[in-house]
Design a protein around this motif. Structure first.
Motif, PDB file in Angstrom:
ATOM      1  N   LEU A  50      17.944 -29.477 -20.134  1.00  9.23           N
ATOM      2  CA  LEU A  50      18.900 -28.932 -21.092  1.00  9.23           C
ATOM      3  C   LEU A  50      18.743 -29.610 -22.442  1.00  9.23           C
ATOM      4  O   LEU A  50      18.279 -30.743 -22.532  1.00  9.23           O
ATOM      5  CB  LEU A  50      20.335 -29.155 -20.602  1.00  9.23           C
ATOM      6  CG  LEU A  50      20.652 -28.800 -19.154  1.00  9.23           C
ATOM      7  CD1 LEU A  50      22.067 -29.240 -18.795  1.00  9.23           C
ATOM      8  CD2 LEU A  50      20.472 -27.308 -18.923  1.00  9.23           C
ATOM      9  N   ALA A  51      19.157 -28.904 -23.489  1.00  6.75           N
ATOM     10  CA  ALA A  51      19.208 -29.471 -24.844  1.00  6.75           C
ATOM     11  C   ALA A  51      20.341 -28.797 -25.590  1.00  6.75           C
ATOM     12  O   ALA A  51      20.547 -27.589 -25.459  1.00  6.75           O
ATOM     13  CB  ALA A  51      17.885 -29.260 -25.586  1.00  6.75           C
ATOM     14  N   SER A  53      22.399 -27.882 -29.246  1.00  4.62           N
ATOM     15  CA  SER A  53      22.179 -27.719 -30.680  1.00  4.62           C
ATOM     16  C   SER A  53      22.840 -28.875 -31.424  1.00  4.62           C
ATOM     17  O   SER A  53      23.805 -29.472 -30.937  1.00  4.62           O
ATOM     18  CB  SER A  53      22.754 -26.388 -31.158  1.00  4.62           C
ATOM     19  OG  SER A  53      24.168 -26.347 -30.967  1.00  4.62           O
ATOM     20  N   PRO A  54      22.342 -29.228 -32.607  1.00 11.12           N
ATOM     21  CA  PRO A  54      22.902 -30.370 -33.343  1.00 11.12           C
ATOM     22  C   PRO A  54      24.399 -30.235 -33.638  1.00 11.12           C
ATOM     23  O   PRO A  54      25.111 -31.240 -33.679  1.00 11.12           O
ATOM     24  CB  PRO A  54      22.086 -30.395 -34.635  1.00 11.12           C
ATOM     25  CG  PRO A  54      20.785 -29.757 -34.280  1.00 11.12           C
ATOM     26  CD  PRO A  54      21.133 -28.693 -33.273  1.00 11.12           C
ATOM     27  N   ASP A  55      24.879 -29.003 -33.808  1.00 12.26           N
ATOM     28  CA  ASP A  55      26.302 -28.817 -34.106  1.00 12.26           C
ATOM     29  C   ASP A  55      27.163 -28.742 -32.851  1.00 12.26           C
ATOM     30  O   ASP A  55      28.390 -28.598 -32.943  1.00 12.26           O
ATOM     31  CB  ASP A  55      26.520 -27.571 -34.973  1.00 12.26           C
ATOM     32  CG  ASP A  55      26.058 -26.282 -34.287  1.00 12.26           C
ATOM     33  OD1 ASP A  55      25.727 -26.312 -33.085  1.00 12.26           O
ATOM     34  OD2 ASP A  55      26.031 -25.237 -34.965  1.00 12.26           O
ATOM     35  N   GLY A  56      26.546 -28.843 -31.670  1.00 13.66           N
ATOM     36  CA  GLY A  56      27.295 -28.844 -30.432  1.00 13.66           C
ATOM     37  C   GLY A  56      27.869 -27.505 -30.024  1.00 13.66           C
ATOM     38  O   GLY A  56      28.678 -27.429 -29.091  1.00 13.66           O
ATOM     39  N   ARG A  57      27.440 -26.419 -30.658  1.00 16.84           N
ATOM     40  CA  ARG A  57      27.995 -25.097 -30.333  1.00 16.84           C
ATOM     41  C   ARG A  57      27.215 -24.390 -29.235  1.00 16.84           C
ATOM     42  O   ARG A  57      27.762 -23.501 -28.579  1.00 16.84           O
ATOM     43  CB  ARG A  57      28.015 -24.221 -31.585  1.00 16.84           C
ATOM     44  CG  ARG A  57      28.900 -24.743 -32.705  1.00 16.84           C
ATOM     45  CD  ARG A  57      28.777 -23.854 -33.938  1.00 16.84           C
ATOM     46  NE  ARG A  57      29.166 -22.477 -33.651  1.00 16.84           N
ATOM     47  CZ  ARG A  57      28.909 -21.448 -34.473  1.00 16.84           C
ATOM     48  NH1 ARG A  57      28.226 -21.651 -35.598  1.00 16.84           N
ATOM     49  NH2 ARG A  57      29.308 -20.228 -34.154  1.00 16.84           N
ATOM     50  N   TYR A  58      25.956 -24.784 -29.043  1.00 19.21           N
ATOM     51  CA  TYR A  58      25.101 -24.066 -28.102  1.00 19.21           C
ATOM     52  C   TYR A  58      24.371 -25.042 -27.183  1.00 19.21           C
ATOM     53  O   TYR A  58      24.080 -26.183 -27.558  1.00 19.21           O
ATOM     54  CB  TYR A  58      24.081 -23.203 -28.841  1.00 19.21           C
ATOM     55  CG  TYR A  58      24.719 -22.246 -29.826  1.00 19.21           C
ATOM     56  CD1 TYR A  58      25.402 -21.119 -29.382  1.00 19.21           C
ATOM     57  CD2 TYR A  58      24.663 -22.497 -31.196  1.00 19.21           C
ATOM     58  CE1 TYR A  58      26.007 -20.252 -30.279  1.00 19.21           C
ATOM     59  CE2 TYR A  58      25.266 -21.639 -32.103  1.00 19.21           C
ATOM     60  CZ  TYR A  58      25.947 -20.518 -31.639  1.00 19.21           C
ATOM     61  OH  TYR A  58      26.547 -19.669 -32.531  1.00 19.21           O
ATOM     62  N   LEU A  59      24.086 -24.554 -25.991  1.00 12.65           N
ATOM     63  CA  LEU A  59      23.314 -25.312 -25.014  1.00 12.65           C
ATOM     64  C   LEU A  59      22.138 -24.447 -24.584  1.00 12.65           C
ATOM     65  O   LEU A  59      22.288 -23.233 -24.366  1.00 12.65           O
ATOM     66  CB  LEU A  59      24.176 -25.652 -23.799  1.00 12.65           C
ATOM     67  CG  LEU A  59      23.549 -26.561 -22.737  1.00 12.65           C
ATOM     68  CD1 LEU A  59      23.430 -27.980 -23.275  1.00 12.65           C
ATOM     69  CD2 LEU A  59      24.396 -26.544 -21.454  1.00 12.65           C
ATOM     70  N   TYR A  60      20.970 -25.066 -24.454  1.00 17.39           N
ATOM     71  CA  TYR A  60      19.756 -24.344 -24.070  1.00 17.39           C
ATOM     72  C   TYR A  60      19.207 -24.935 -22.774  1.00 17.39           C
ATOM     73  O   TYR A  60      19.285 -26.152 -22.547  1.00 17.39           O
ATOM     74  CB  TYR A  60      18.718 -24.425 -25.183  1.00 17.39           C
ATOM     75  CG  TYR A  60      19.220 -23.784 -26.456  1.00 17.39           C
ATOM     76  CD1 TYR A  60      19.085 -22.417 -26.670  1.00 17.39           C
ATOM     77  CD2 TYR A  60      19.884 -24.539 -27.432  1.00 17.39           C
ATOM     78  CE1 TYR A  60      19.581 -21.819 -27.818  1.00 17.39           C
ATOM     79  CE2 TYR A  60      20.375 -23.947 -28.577  1.00 17.39           C
ATOM     80  CZ  TYR A  60      20.228 -22.587 -28.764  1.00 17.39           C
ATOM     81  OH  TYR A  60      20.736 -21.991 -29.895  1.00 17.39           O
ATOM     82  N   ALA A  61      18.651 -24.067 -21.944  1.00 13.32           N
ATOM     83  CA  ALA A  61      18.127 -24.492 -20.643  1.00 13.32           C
ATOM     84  C   ALA A  61      16.801 -23.818 -20.376  1.00 13.32           C
ATOM     85  O   ALA A  61      16.596 -22.651 -20.728  1.00 13.32           O
ATOM     86  CB  ALA A  61      19.120 -24.122 -19.529  1.00 13.32           C
TER      87      ALA A  61
END
Length: 365
Positions: A50-51, A53-61
């Motif tokens: 997982l990672a 986004s810098p603004d904490g709004r999104y998560l990527y997998a």
């Protein structure tokens, strides 16, 4: 996005094909570091890394499957919400991902490649993927018959992108070119033959990099020239005490479901303290966390000790953003353990654990 209680959230990835719950959201106690599971969701298979986004709004997998893909989630106090169906990365078994220059980048283990996908304004992923195929092999024919990209991350400053390849014993320095973010190879840096590099972490200063090796329990210290994009290996440090029998020499030919041998020690992940004084490495098989002391230059890493990881097969190791707590995702024992770091010695002291079947990754938002 901040939780309603004002605290951070931990997001735990897992292998759904091995009984994992997909993405698990947990509350984080700011003092003890303790995790409290809140809910889980499994809209994609094997979200193993997982990672945020810098603004904490999104998560990527990633979706670590033979027909590899990546997925984007919107975050809220209620948990991750899948933005759209997972997007193919045109690579097999992506094991790692990062964000760089407006693109999501994946390292695809089985196909030995790096892929990029554009990130849209709403956080979702576009396509098609742009792919850089690695070439080469290594001396350990059972694990290095071809390229196996295992990690990819941007260098400090964001211009260069480094991909770590277990199969070719090398780190590739790349750039993303054009509006479609095509990855272009600029340099390939050879590490010791048969070492099997897996992951990489930068010193907080940004001028040193540390490569953890899976096929021989070592970490390679490198100098990083961010102006020229040049990585220079300086030396290695072993991640086990002298005389420890759980070394690479003790391996046999038996393998687990993922093709990883069952005996010996197979380091997986490395993190550095915010002040650059310490580094910690997770040792699968040995089931320990290695504590390393770094000198002021960052050129010398010295093994201080190893401590039990609190479970079996620590696939990932994460440092809380405050630098006080470490978290080990123990894949085969199905739990996440947390530790409080002694600020003077760097030695982690176990604090507790939560059940997390087939755990593979922990990130904080």
């Amino acid at each position: 996005m901040a939780a309603k209680d004002g605290g951070r959230r931990a997001y735990i990835g897992s292998f759904t094909t091995a009984g994992g719950l997909g993405l698990t959201t947990a509350a984080v106690d700011p003092e003890s570091g303790a995790l409290t599971p809140l809910h889980s969701t499994d809209p994609v298979r094997n979200p193993s890394y997982l990672a945020a986004s810098p603004d904490g709004r999104y998560l990527y997998a990633v979706s670590e499957t033979p027909d590899g893909a990546a997925a984007a989630f919107a975050l809220s106090p209620e948990g991750p919400r899948l933005l759209a169906p997972a997007v193919p990365v045109d690579g097999a078994d992506p094991t790692h991902l990062t964000l760089s220059a407006g693109h999501l980048v994946t390292a695809n283990y089985s196909s030995g490649s790096v892929s990029t996908l554009p990130v849209r304004a709403d956080g979702s992923l576009g396509g098609p993927a742009r792919v850089l195929a690695h070439r080469g092999s290594g001396p350990q024919t059972d694990r290095q018959e071809g390229p196996h990209a295992h990690a990819v991350l941007p260098a400090p400053g964001g211009h260069w992108l480094l991909s770590v390849d277990l199969g070719t014993d090398s780190v590739r320095v790349c750039t993303l070119e054009g509006t479609d973010g095509t990855p272009v190879l600029r340099e390939e840096v050879r590490l010791r033959s048969g070492s099997g590099p897996r992951h990489l972490a930068f010193h907080p200063r940004g001028d040193r990099a540390y490569v953890i090796n899976e096929l021989d329990p070592t970490v390679t210290v490198c100098r990083w020239d961010g102006e020229r994009g040049v990585l220079t290996p300086l030396g290695e440090t072993r991640l086990l005490p002298d005389g420890d029998a759980s070394d690479s020499a003790s391996r046999d030919s038996s393998t687990s479901g993922g093709g990883t041998p069952c005996s010996g020690t197979y380091p997986s992940a490395l993190v550095l303290s915010p002040d650059g004084r310490f580094a910690w490495a997770a040792n699968r098989g040995h089931d320990s966390l290695a504590v390393l002391s770094l000198d002021a230059s960052g050129d010398t890493a010295t093994l201080v000790t190893t401590v039990p990881c609190g479970g079996h097969w620590p696939r990932d190791l994460t440092l809380h953003p405050d630098g006080r707590h470490l978290y080990a995702a123990n894949e085969r024992s199905g739990d996440v353990t947390w530790f409080t770091v002694d600020p003077a010695t760097g030695i982690p002291v176990r604090g507790g654990a939560i059940e997390a079947p087939a755990a593979s990754c922990v990130v904080f938002v």
